[in-house]
Write a protein that holds these residues in place. Structure first.
Motif, PDB file in Angstrom:
ATOM      1  N   VAL A 210       0.616  -1.282  -0.023  1.00  9.38           N
ATOM      2  CA  VAL A 210       0.075  -0.079  -0.068  1.00  9.38           C
ATOM      3  C   VAL A 210       0.789   1.215   0.210  1.00  9.38           C
ATOM      4  CG1 VAL A 210      -2.002   1.347   1.275  1.00  9.38           C
ATOM      5  CG2 VAL A 210      -1.914  -1.478   1.528  1.00  9.38           C
ATOM      6  N   ASN A 211       0.437   2.193  -0.787  1.00 10.78           N
ATOM      7  CA  ASN A 211       1.212   3.417  -0.876  1.00 10.78           C
ATOM      8  C   ASN A 211       0.223   4.339   0.262  1.00 10.78           C
ATOM      9  OD1 ASN A 211       2.186   6.085  -1.084  1.00 10.78           O
ATOM     10  ND2 ASN A 211       1.765   6.213  -3.325  1.00 10.78           N
ATOM     11  N   THR A 212       1.311   4.436   1.468  1.00 10.88           N
ATOM     12  CA  THR A 212       0.477   5.166   2.473  1.00 10.88           C
ATOM     13  C   THR A 212       1.226   6.790   2.583  1.00 10.88           C
ATOM     14  OG1 THR A 212       2.227   4.349   3.942  1.00 10.88           O
ATOM     15  CG2 THR A 212       0.372   3.192   3.744  1.00 10.88           C
ATOM     16  N   THR A 213       1.505   7.119   1.417  1.00 10.96           N
ATOM     17  CA  THR A 213       2.135   8.422   1.391  1.00 10.96           C
ATOM     18  C   THR A 213       1.342   9.303   0.926  1.00 10.96           C
ATOM     19  OG1 THR A 213       3.530   8.426  -0.753  1.00 10.96           O
ATOM     20  CG2 THR A 213       4.711   7.317   1.118  1.00 10.96           C
ATOM     21  N   SER A 214       1.476  10.643   0.621  1.00  8.38           N
ATOM     22  CA  SER A 214       0.698  11.198  -0.227  1.00  8.38           C
ATOM     23  C   SER A 214       1.021  11.868  -1.636  1.00  8.38           C
ATOM     24  CB  SER A 214       0.797  12.870   0.525  1.00  8.38           C
ATOM     25  OG  SER A 214       1.740  13.320   0.739  1.00  8.38           O
ATOM     26  N   SER A 215       2.256  11.203  -2.106  1.00  6.28           N
ATOM     27  CA  SER A 215       2.647  11.294  -3.228  1.00  6.28           C
ATOM     28  C   SER A 215       2.730   9.969  -3.984  1.00  6.28           C
ATOM     29  CB  SER A 215       4.105  11.803  -3.197  1.00  6.28           C
ATOM     30  OG  SER A 215       4.198  13.174  -2.553  1.00  6.28           O
ATOM     31  N   ASN A 216       2.742  10.031  -5.349  1.00  8.76           N
ATOM     32  CA  ASN A 216       2.963   8.885  -6.327  1.00  8.76           C
ATOM     33  C   ASN A 216       4.546   8.222  -5.724  1.00  8.76           C
ATOM     34  OD1 ASN A 216       0.749   9.558  -7.187  1.00  8.76           O
ATOM     35  ND2 ASN A 216       1.396   9.259  -9.320  1.00  8.76           N
ATOM     36  N   ASN A 217       4.553   6.940  -5.823  1.00 11.74           N
ATOM     37  CA  ASN A 217       5.927   6.259  -5.452  1.00 11.74           C
ATOM     38  C   ASN A 217       5.882   4.798  -6.485  1.00 11.74           C
ATOM     39  OD1 ASN A 217       4.445   4.566  -3.867  1.00 11.74           O
ATOM     40  ND2 ASN A 217       5.126   5.531  -1.927  1.00 11.74           N
ATOM     41  N   ASN A 218       6.844   4.084  -5.767  1.00  5.98           N
ATOM     42  CA  ASN A 218       6.970   2.688  -6.672  1.00  5.98           C
ATOM     43  C   ASN A 218       5.685   2.026  -6.629  1.00  5.98           C
ATOM     44  OD1 ASN A 218       7.768   2.464  -3.881  1.00  5.98           O
ATOM     45  ND2 ASN A 218       8.271   0.180  -4.366  1.00  5.98           N
ATOM     46  N   LEU A 219       5.036   2.144  -5.260  1.00  7.65           N
ATOM     47  CA  LEU A 219       3.649   1.346  -5.124  1.00  7.65           C
ATOM     48  C   LEU A 219       2.409   2.107  -5.857  1.00  7.65           C
ATOM     49  CD1 LEU A 219       4.270   0.694  -1.283  1.00  7.65           C
ATOM     50  CD2 LEU A 219       4.303  -1.133  -3.183  1.00  7.65           C
TER      51      LEU A 219
END
Length: 515
Positions: A210-219
């Protein structure tokens, strides 16, 4: 469960607004829910006395029962319909479906190497126990949950549950359902190891998928829940919203029990991702064996109810329900594309299930419950009363002869969320409450008292009033799904009320008398 990923159709936002139909009356929405469930049963339900199952195809084409995970997911719809309506006939249908399921699929599922299958199968029996009180359902769910967990959780890839015992990968689908089921088993058994395991499984999914950040990333995008991790440690990417839905449900269940803010925030982030990517839910593959939108609508519905957030998410849910209904065929069935008229002459139940289910996940019609009320049990003729006119938290709520002017026997209904209310005593200002902690207040026989108004979760202060055919009401706890009940249908004055499995008896029916 083996499903495909979905395509994004953000460009359909304008169409969603055009289809919203938010001026539908509450009664019309309830009629749609009943009609959708009835249509699904007409198309796929096979019954012979107390034997019941959902067919692999339209009953006009054959009556072979669906098995294992597919049959389990079909039964989820019946359980949702009961949770929406609390119909006695639907409760009986659930019992018949589950008993037939055990006859056809056995009670020991270790023959099935797909651990996500075991999760879906266990879930219908946990819910079946909550709705019917059949103790063997809980035993079956617990035994098989433990069997699958013990064979499938290990330290490879940092933890997590293998989707299949061939150990090709650890998927969101083989982990998320084990989380919310473990939370429910913790409440129903008091065994804290279930909660410990739920939190550990959740932590693995959160850190790996899960991408739990506020930006796009590898997830992927913020809130995106990926398919899984392959056995070599590589990411199996994909943005299937069935994964998002089970993740939302898992996060919400843990938030209800623990109050940990991270779980709440994780659910919000993923809901926002779903709403942004697909204003109207749509799958690129419309046909067959694909229950693609079921879990996301159920997850959002539960979160909105538990967190008083229908004001935030209600329009999205209603837009999707209306879109699904508007694209139905002449049999009132809708396929997996809620943006096009249904056009499939040979569907299976799973293909048509999500559209029927979203109708059950809207709040039921609001009731006219303003004013002050006496709550009189139909069986005993006695009324709810706070013993001794106490204003103390924890004071007993009993049945007692009503006496005019005694405000400890008068109540008001304060709406909360999703069709639920707090029932407030006029004398004390406290609310009707299922006593005990997060485990005991989920159990049959838990006693009713009054307490100070608390937060929304875990829901033991909130009740859904359901109007019966004779004009009386039954009241169902948000936390336990059980009914407000006079123990043993006693007619004696001074008996403290409890909660018990819904049974349709007059000991669970109450007249509301205005004062």
């Amino acid at each position: 469960m083996k499903l495909r990923s979905m395509t994004s159709i953000g460009s359909l936002a304008a169409a969603a607004v055009a289809l919203s139909g938010l001026l539908l009356s509450p009664q019309a929405k309830a009629q749609n829910a009943a009609a959708a469930f009835s249509a699904f049963n007409s198309a796929f339900l096979v019954q012979n006395g107390s034997t019941a199952c959902y067919s692999k195809t339209l009953v006009s084409k054959g009556t072979a029962c669906e098995g294992t995970w597919r049959g389990a997911n079909d039964i989820e719809l019946a359980e949702d319909a009961y949770q929406y309506s609390h119909s006695g006939s639907t409760r009986t249908l659930i019992t018949n479906l589950l008993n037939t399921y055990l006859t056809n699929n056995q009670s020991d599922w270790s023959y099935d190497s797909w651990n996500d299958d075991i999760g879906w199968m266990a879930n219908i029996f946990i819910r079946g126990y909550q709705f019917t009180g059949q103790s063997n359902y809980l035993t079956v769910a617990e035994n098989n949950w433990n069997m699958a967990y013990n064979r499938a959780w290990d330290s490879n890839l940092g933890g997590g549950i293998w989707e299949n015992q061939t150990k090709g990968g650890k998927e969101a689908l083989s982990n998320d359902n084990f989380i919310f089921e473990a939370v429910q088993l913790y409440q129903l058994t008091g065994d804290s190891t279930y909660l410990t395991k739920a939190e550990a499984i959740y932590a693995w999914v959160r850190s790996h998928l899960v991408n739990t950040t506020s930006s796009n990333n590898n997830l992927g995008a913020p809130g995106q829940v990926n398919q899984g991790i392959n056995s070599n440690g590589s990411l199996n990417s994909g943005d299937g919203f069935y994964n998002a839905g089970t993740w939302i449900k898992a996060a919400n269940q843990l938030y209800r029990i623990t109050g940990t803010q991270q779980y709440h925030d994780d659910a919000v982030r993923t809901i926002n991702h779903v709403m942004t990517e697909q204003p109207i839910l749509h799958n690129g593959s419309e046909c067959c064996g694909n229950q693609w939108a079921y879990w996301v609508t159920q997850g959002i519905s539960e979160f909105a109810t538990d967190n008083n957030a229908w004001g935030t998410y209600g329009t999205y849910m209603q837009n999707n329900a209306n879109a699904a209904w508007n694209e139905r065929n002449s049999s009132n069935l809708t396929w997996n594309d809620w943006t096009k008229a249904t056009n499939d002459s040979g569907p299976d139940g799973m293909e048509m299930e999500s559209a029927a289910e979203v109708q059950q996940n809207l709040p039921p019609p609001a009731l006219s419950l303003s004013g002050t009320w006496e709550i009189q049990n139909v069986n005993s003729g006695l009324s709810l009363n706070v013993k001794g006119a106490s204003t103390a938290a924890g004071a007993i709520v009993q049945q007692y002869p009503f006496s005019s002017g005694q405000t400890n026997a008068e109540w008001t209904f304060v709406p909360t969320s999703g069709g639920f209310y707090q029932i407030k005593n006029v004398n004390s200002g406290m609310v009707l409450n299922v006593s005990g902690g997060v485990t005991t207040n989920a159990l049959s026989g838990a006693l009713i008292d009054q307490t100070n108004v608390g937060g929304m979760t875990p829901g033991n202060q909130q009740w859904m009033p359901v109007k019966n055919s004779d004009g009386s009401y039954s009241f169902y706890s948000l936390n336990s799904y059980m009914a407000l009940d006079v123990p043993g249908a006693s007619k004696s004055s001074g008996v403290q009320l409890d909660q018990w499995f819904g049974n349709g008896a007059t000991g669970q029916e109450f007249r509301l008398i205005a004062h």
